[in-house]
Motif scaffolding. Structure first.
Motif, PDB file in Angstrom:
ATOM      1  N   VAL A 130     -82.217 -49.930  22.626  1.00 48.97           N
ATOM      2  CA  VAL A 130     -82.023 -50.190  24.059  1.00 48.97           C
ATOM      3  C   VAL A 130     -81.774 -48.874  24.808  1.00 48.97           C
ATOM      4  O   VAL A 130     -82.290 -48.664  25.913  1.00 48.97           O
ATOM      5  CB  VAL A 130     -80.854 -51.168  24.269  1.00 48.97           C
ATOM      6  N   ALA A 131     -80.996 -47.987  24.194  1.00 50.65           N
ATOM      7  CA  ALA A 131     -80.723 -46.695  24.830  1.00 50.65           C
ATOM      8  C   ALA A 131     -82.012 -45.894  25.015  1.00 50.65           C
ATOM      9  O   ALA A 131     -82.261 -45.310  26.087  1.00 50.65           O
ATOM     10  CB  ALA A 131     -79.727 -45.907  23.989  1.00 50.65           C
ATOM     11  N   VAL A 132     -82.851 -45.861  23.969  1.00 48.23           N
ATOM     12  CA  VAL A 132     -84.113 -45.131  24.057  1.00 48.23           C
ATOM     13  C   VAL A 132     -84.998 -45.720  25.159  1.00 48.23           C
ATOM     14  O   VAL A 132     -85.610 -44.999  25.960  1.00 48.23           O
ATOM     15  CB  VAL A 132     -84.840 -45.145  22.700  1.00 48.23           C
ATOM     16  N   ALA A 133     -85.079 -47.065  25.219  1.00 46.62           N
ATOM     17  CA  ALA A 133     -85.905 -47.716  26.242  1.00 46.62           C
ATOM     18  C   ALA A 133     -85.411 -47.380  27.643  1.00 46.62           C
ATOM     19  O   ALA A 133     -86.206 -47.130  28.559  1.00 46.62           O
ATOM     20  CB  ALA A 133     -85.900 -49.224  26.019  1.00 46.62           C
TER      21      ALA A 133
ATOM     22  N   THR B  91     -76.788 -44.026  34.295  1.00 48.81           N
ATOM     23  CA  THR B  91     -77.614 -44.576  33.211  1.00 48.81           C
ATOM     24  C   THR B  91     -77.040 -44.201  31.858  1.00 48.81           C
ATOM     25  O   THR B  91     -76.917 -45.046  30.954  1.00 48.81           O
ATOM     26  CB  THR B  91     -79.054 -44.062  33.333  1.00 48.81           C
ATOM     27  N   LEU B  92     -76.670 -42.933  31.696  1.00 41.14           N
ATOM     28  CA  LEU B  92     -76.073 -42.497  30.429  1.00 41.14           C
ATOM     29  C   LEU B  92     -74.765 -43.217  30.150  1.00 41.14           C
ATOM     30  O   LEU B  92     -74.471 -43.593  29.005  1.00 41.14           O
ATOM     31  CB  LEU B  92     -75.852 -40.981  30.457  1.00 41.14           C
ATOM     32  N   HIS B  93     -73.992 -43.424  31.207  1.00 39.03           N
ATOM     33  CA  HIS B  93     -72.721 -44.129  31.054  1.00 39.03           C
ATOM     34  C   HIS B  93     -72.946 -45.562  30.571  1.00 39.03           C
ATOM     35  O   HIS B  93     -72.260 -46.034  29.657  1.00 39.03           O
ATOM     36  CB  HIS B  93     -71.973 -44.119  32.391  1.00 39.03           C
ATOM     37  N   ASN B  94     -73.892 -46.260  31.184  1.00 36.05           N
ATOM     38  CA  ASN B  94     -74.164 -47.644  30.797  1.00 36.05           C
ATOM     39  C   ASN B  94     -74.707 -47.740  29.368  1.00 36.05           C
ATOM     40  O   ASN B  94     -74.342 -48.646  28.613  1.00 36.05           O
ATOM     41  CB  ASN B  94     -75.162 -48.270  31.772  1.00 36.05           C
TER      42      ASN B  94
END
Length: 410
Positions: free
Chosen positions: A134-137, A149-152
């Protein structure tokens, strides 16, 4: 005899599945409402509408799949995560501004439900795998990810792994508690049986022994046999042995402990639910050997060995007692001492017979009588242990059987 089965079911995991079901429904509705109120900003609203149609149908149809761990299969998890990832990657296609401006993706927080399903099903490792995808997507879909975005992404990653770890700890705790409850129930049942046996069978055997001895003749022999059975039964009842054939299974319903027959899962079967952790209590096998002429001294705690090692060691003790009865006479007494240390298990069989003359064992082996060589030393050799025989004429014989703990547990 019919097999009795006792099942103890508990689960702190089941409420997590119910909460996940509700979460998926609520987040689906939330994602659809976000799209409905902001559809004017989409450059390609038909892309978003198509995705949400699939999302709604999939979420409603697969609600039974997140009811428990059994229904939540790997195939379902794979498809579910794929839908979430496709939704994230389709966000900049449906809304070109999403690549440059912070805002929710098409599935929004519904994606977290897919990751949490991995966590509840397989623990923290599965959660780390799903949340990483999910992080990569998200990073690919955003192009140039912002701090939000990085925080989420980090929040989802940490939270899912933490929940997966908690689930693993809860499952281990449930198995331990189930085992403790089963042991407690078995202990109460043994105490009840001990009372019943003491009030009936043991008293009858004791009476037969006394009357038979008083009458003499054949009745005396019957009394002697009754006395031996009384001692053996009393030893078995008072030993407080915990049956070794109890297994935990079916983690989807929490901890489940099931009592099974030894014959139901012969050693070596691939479907043995006890797997590599299966152990037998050596005291269980030695208790029937005790009698009026045989005294058993054992530790208060179970002496756990692999089934093959326990059987062979008990058979070697039985062979030693057979030699006592054969060569020392009916009047000889025997003592069995069981010692359990972290490094090895030692069983000593001693008798008060006439002993073995020096050189007699070598002579017997030369004559082809290999009772001690095969029945005792041979068994211990196969287990990686040793059998030492010490005998002094007129002072009895002592057989010391040693099995290294590492060998006995393989």
């Amino acid at each position: 005899m019919a097999r009795r089965e006792r099942v103890v079911r508990m689960s702190v995991e089941q409420p997590l599945w119910r909460a996940l079901t509700a979460y998926r429904l609520l987040t689906m509705v939330y994602a659809v409402l976000i799209y409905a109120f902001g559809r004017d900003k989409f450059e390609r609203p038909w892309v978003a509408a198509g995705f949400f149609a699939v999302l709604v149908v999939w979420t409603v149809v697969t609600l039974p799949k997140v009811a428990n761990a059994v229904s939540c299969t790997k195939r379902f998890l794979g498809v579910d995560l794929t839908i979430a990832l496709v939704g994230i990657l389709l966000t900049p296609v449906a809304d070109a501004q999403a690549r440059y401006m912070d805002g929710p993706t098409l599935p929004t927080i519904w994606t977290a439900g897919s990751v949490l399903a991995f966590a509840v099903k397989g623990g923290w490792r599965w959660a780390a795998f799903a949340s990483s995808l999910v992080a990569v997507a998200n990073l690919v879909g955003r192009g140039t990810p912002s701090r939000d975005t990085l925080h989420n992404v980090l929040l989802v990653w940490v939270a899912s792994i933490a929940i997966g770890y908690i689930v693993e700890v809860a499952r281990a705790s449930e198995r331990t508690l189930a085992r403790a409850l089963e042991i407690e129930a078995a202990t109460r049942e043994r105490e009840r049986l001990a009372r019943d046996i003491h009030d009936s069978v043991l008293q009858v055997l004791a009476m037969v022994q006394r009357r038979g001895t008083a009458l003499g003749g054949e009745a005396a022999e019957l009394g002697r046999m009754a006395g031996e059975q009384e001692v053996a039964l009393r030893t078995l009842v008072s030993s407080g042995l915990v049956p070794p054939t109890r297994t935990s299974e079916d983690s989807s319903l929490g901890a489940v402990v099931r009592t099974v027959d030894d014959t139901e899962y012969p050693e070596g079967r691939a479907d043995d639910p006890t797997g590599e952790d299966r152990r037998w209590d050596l005291r269980t096998l030695l208790a029937p050997l005790a009698g009026s002429a045989v005294t058993l001294a054992e530790p208060g705690a179970p002496v756990l060995l692999r089934p093959a090692a326990a059987r062979e060691l008990a058979a070697a003790v039985g062979a030693a007692l057979d030699n006592v009865r054969k060569h020392a006479g009916d009047g000889a007494r025997s003592w069995i001492l069981v010692e359990d240390s972290p490094d090895e298990v030692i069983v000593t069989v001693r008798d008060d017979g006439p002993g073995i003359p020096e050189g007699r064992l070598a002579q017997a082996e030369g004559e082809g009588r290999l009772g001690v060589a095969l029945s005792i030393r041979g068994r211990l050799r196969e287990l990686g242990g040793t059998a030492e025989l010490i005998s002094v004429p007129g002072q009895g014989t002592e057989v010391e059987l040693k099995v290294p703990r590492g060998k006995a547990e393989r």
